[in-house]
Design a protein around this motif. Structure first.
Motif, PDB file in Angstrom:
ATOM      1  N   PHE A  67     -11.248  -1.060  -4.906  1.00  0.00           N
ATOM      2  CA  PHE A  67     -10.192  -1.821  -4.230  1.00  0.00           C
ATOM      3  C   PHE A  67      -9.412  -2.676  -5.234  1.00  0.00           C
ATOM      4  O   PHE A  67      -8.184  -2.761  -5.181  1.00  0.00           O
ATOM      5  CB  PHE A  67     -10.789  -2.713  -3.146  1.00  0.00           C
ATOM      6  N   SER A  71      -1.524   4.897  -4.031  1.00  0.00           N
ATOM      7  CA  SER A  71      -2.684   4.008  -4.114  1.00  0.00           C
ATOM      8  C   SER A  71      -3.812   4.485  -3.204  1.00  0.00           C
ATOM      9  O   SER A  71      -5.000   4.380  -3.544  1.00  0.00           O
ATOM     10  CB  SER A  71      -2.283   2.579  -3.752  1.00  0.00           C
ATOM     11  N   LEU A  72      -3.472   5.031  -2.028  1.00  0.00           N
ATOM     12  CA  LEU A  72      -4.497   5.556  -1.125  1.00  0.00           C
ATOM     13  C   LEU A  72      -5.193   6.772  -1.728  1.00  0.00           C
ATOM     14  O   LEU A  72      -6.411   6.932  -1.596  1.00  0.00           O
ATOM     15  CB  LEU A  72      -3.877   5.914   0.229  1.00  0.00           C
ATOM     16  N   LEU A  73      -4.410   7.654  -2.371  1.00  0.00           N
ATOM     17  CA  LEU A  73      -5.008   8.818  -3.017  1.00  0.00           C
ATOM     18  C   LEU A  73      -5.940   8.398  -4.151  1.00  0.00           C
ATOM     19  O   LEU A  73      -7.045   8.941  -4.296  1.00  0.00           O
ATOM     20  CB  LEU A  73      -3.910   9.746  -3.549  1.00  0.00           C
ATOM     21  N   ILE A  93       0.854  -1.183   0.000  1.00  0.00           N
ATOM     22  CA  ILE A  93       0.000   0.000   0.000  1.00  0.00           C
ATOM     23  C   ILE A  93       0.896   1.241   0.000  1.00  0.00           C
ATOM     24  O   ILE A  93       1.706   1.423   0.907  1.00  0.00           O
ATOM     25  CB  ILE A  93      -0.938   0.013   1.217  1.00  0.00           C
ATOM     26  N   THR A  94       0.729   2.067  -1.023  1.00  0.00           N
ATOM     27  CA  THR A  94       1.528   3.291  -1.135  1.00  0.00           C
ATOM     28  C   THR A  94       0.613   4.513  -0.977  1.00  0.00           C
ATOM     29  O   THR A  94      -0.619   4.404  -1.010  1.00  0.00           O
ATOM     30  CB  THR A  94       2.237   3.349  -2.492  1.00  0.00           C
ATOM     31  N   LEU A  95       1.244   5.645  -0.821  1.00  0.00           N
ATOM     32  CA  LEU A  95       0.482   6.887  -0.701  1.00  0.00           C
ATOM     33  C   LEU A  95      -0.308   7.150  -1.983  1.00  0.00           C
ATOM     34  O   LEU A  95      -1.448   7.617  -1.938  1.00  0.00           O
ATOM     35  CB  LEU A  95       1.432   8.050  -0.415  1.00  0.00           C
ATOM     36  N   LEU A  99      -7.446   5.540  -4.380  1.00  0.00           N
ATOM     37  CA  LEU A  99      -8.615   4.903  -3.776  1.00  0.00           C
ATOM     38  C   LEU A  99      -9.614   5.950  -3.278  1.00  0.00           C
ATOM     39  O   LEU A  99     -10.826   5.802  -3.464  1.00  0.00           O
ATOM     40  CB  LEU A  99      -8.171   4.007  -2.616  1.00  0.00           C
ATOM     41  N   GLY A 100      -9.111   7.007  -2.666  1.00  0.00           N
ATOM     42  CA  GLY A 100      -9.999   8.062  -2.190  1.00  0.00           C
ATOM     43  C   GLY A 100     -10.738   8.750  -3.323  1.00  0.00           C
ATOM     44  O   GLY A 100     -11.942   9.039  -3.232  1.00  0.00           O
ATOM     45  N   ILE A 114      -5.701  -4.013  -4.341  1.00  0.00           N
ATOM     46  CA  ILE A 114      -5.915  -4.557  -2.997  1.00  0.00           C
ATOM     47  C   ILE A 114      -6.848  -5.747  -3.119  1.00  0.00           C
ATOM     48  O   ILE A 114      -8.006  -5.624  -3.536  1.00  0.00           O
ATOM     49  CB  ILE A 114      -6.525  -3.502  -2.049  1.00  0.00           C
TER      50      ILE A 114
END
Length: 283
Positions: free
Chosen positions: A70, A13-15, A9-11, A17-18, A75
């Motif tokens: 996801f 990928s989180l951005l 999980i990278t920054l 995803l958001g 993920i």
């Protein structure tokens, strides 16, 4: 940032995803309001049922969209199945009320005991149904106060729906007059009050009942049929009461209040005995 199972999980990928979550929420609202509701406009389904189906389809769209988000960022949710199961059991106990309200919302949409625009009374709350969602129902009172009522209350408690089916209902208004009043005159005046009120239905006809001989009054009951209980019930009853009071004043009919007679009995004998006992003690 960290690893989740075999996934990193990278920054970024989180951005991503958001952003995808926000996109799914926006798309759900657009599809529900611009597509689904327009399709329902061409049907003859009740408004409440259309709204309920649209909301359920929206939730399904959101769940599928989140799952695809996801998968898009890499993920694998299957690796979280065991953790999700354990967490789900714990959350399930804490969310019993929410789940109960959610299921109750589905039952309301299916059975339609209430609908948008109905005037209802439940759990001490009375007003008009403004919005029905899966978790709660919004009710606006006559004072323009918005009340949020959990859907579980509509399933577990007795609900009075003044708008369900035939809105025509009979209202019973009790009234007492003083003993000695001409009962035939009282009946005639009460029927005149009912006939002069524009909100009172002429069919079925209003009725007057001589209910009982009360402690302080002769008790009557004016029964009138009206459709106003779905609109302004308190105003309707208030107008009837004002008219009764005016009509009785015009004909000198007294509306009594509870009275009690107090009889004071003399205590001379007891006082005399007390005086005799004092004289004996002094000797």
């Amino acid at each position: 940032l960290f690893k989740l199972g075999e996934n990193s999980i990278t920054l970024k990928s989180l951005l991503v995803l958001g952003i995808l979550f926000i996109l799914v929420i926006v798309l759900e609202k657009v599809v529900r309001e611009r597509v689904v509701m327009r399709v329902f406009e061409k049907t003859e389904l009740p408004e409440a049922l259309e709204y309920g189906i649209a909301r359920i389809l929206g939730y399904i769209f959101t769940v599928i969209g989140f799952y695809m988000a996801f998968q898009f960022v890499g993920i694998d949710l299957s690796s979280l199945a065991f953790i999700a199961g354990a967490v789900g059991v714990g959350i399930g106990f804490g969310l019993q009320n929410i789940i109960n309200n959610f299921v109750s919302g589905i039952i309301i949409f299916a059975e339609q005991p209430i609908a948008i625009g109905d005037r209802i009374e439940v759990g001490g709350v009375a007003g008009r149904v403004k919005k029905i969602s899966l978790r709660s129902t919004t009710v606006v009172t006559n004072d323009n106060i918005t009340m949020i009522v959990p859907n579980g209350d509509f399933i577990s408690q007795t609900v009075t729906n003044w708008s369900h089916g035939d809105p025509k209902v009979r209202i019973r208004i009790p009234i007492g007059v003083a003993y000695g009043t001409d009962t035939a005159l009282v009946e005639r005046l009460l029927l005149e009050v009912a006939a002069e009120n524009k909100k009172t239905l002429k069919d079925p006809e209003p009725s007057v009942f001589f209910t009982t001989f009360g402690e302080s009054s002769l008790d009557f009951e004016l029964a009138v049929w009206t459709s106003e209980m779905a609109q302004s019930p308190r105003r309707f009853i208030s107008n009837i009461n004002f008219a009764i009071d005016q009509k009785f004043r015009e004909h000198d009919i007294e509306i009594p209040f509870p009275q009690r007679d107090l009889h004071v009995r003399s205590g001379g004998i007891e006082i005399k005995k007390a005086a005799d006992s004092e004289e004996s003690a002094a000797v």
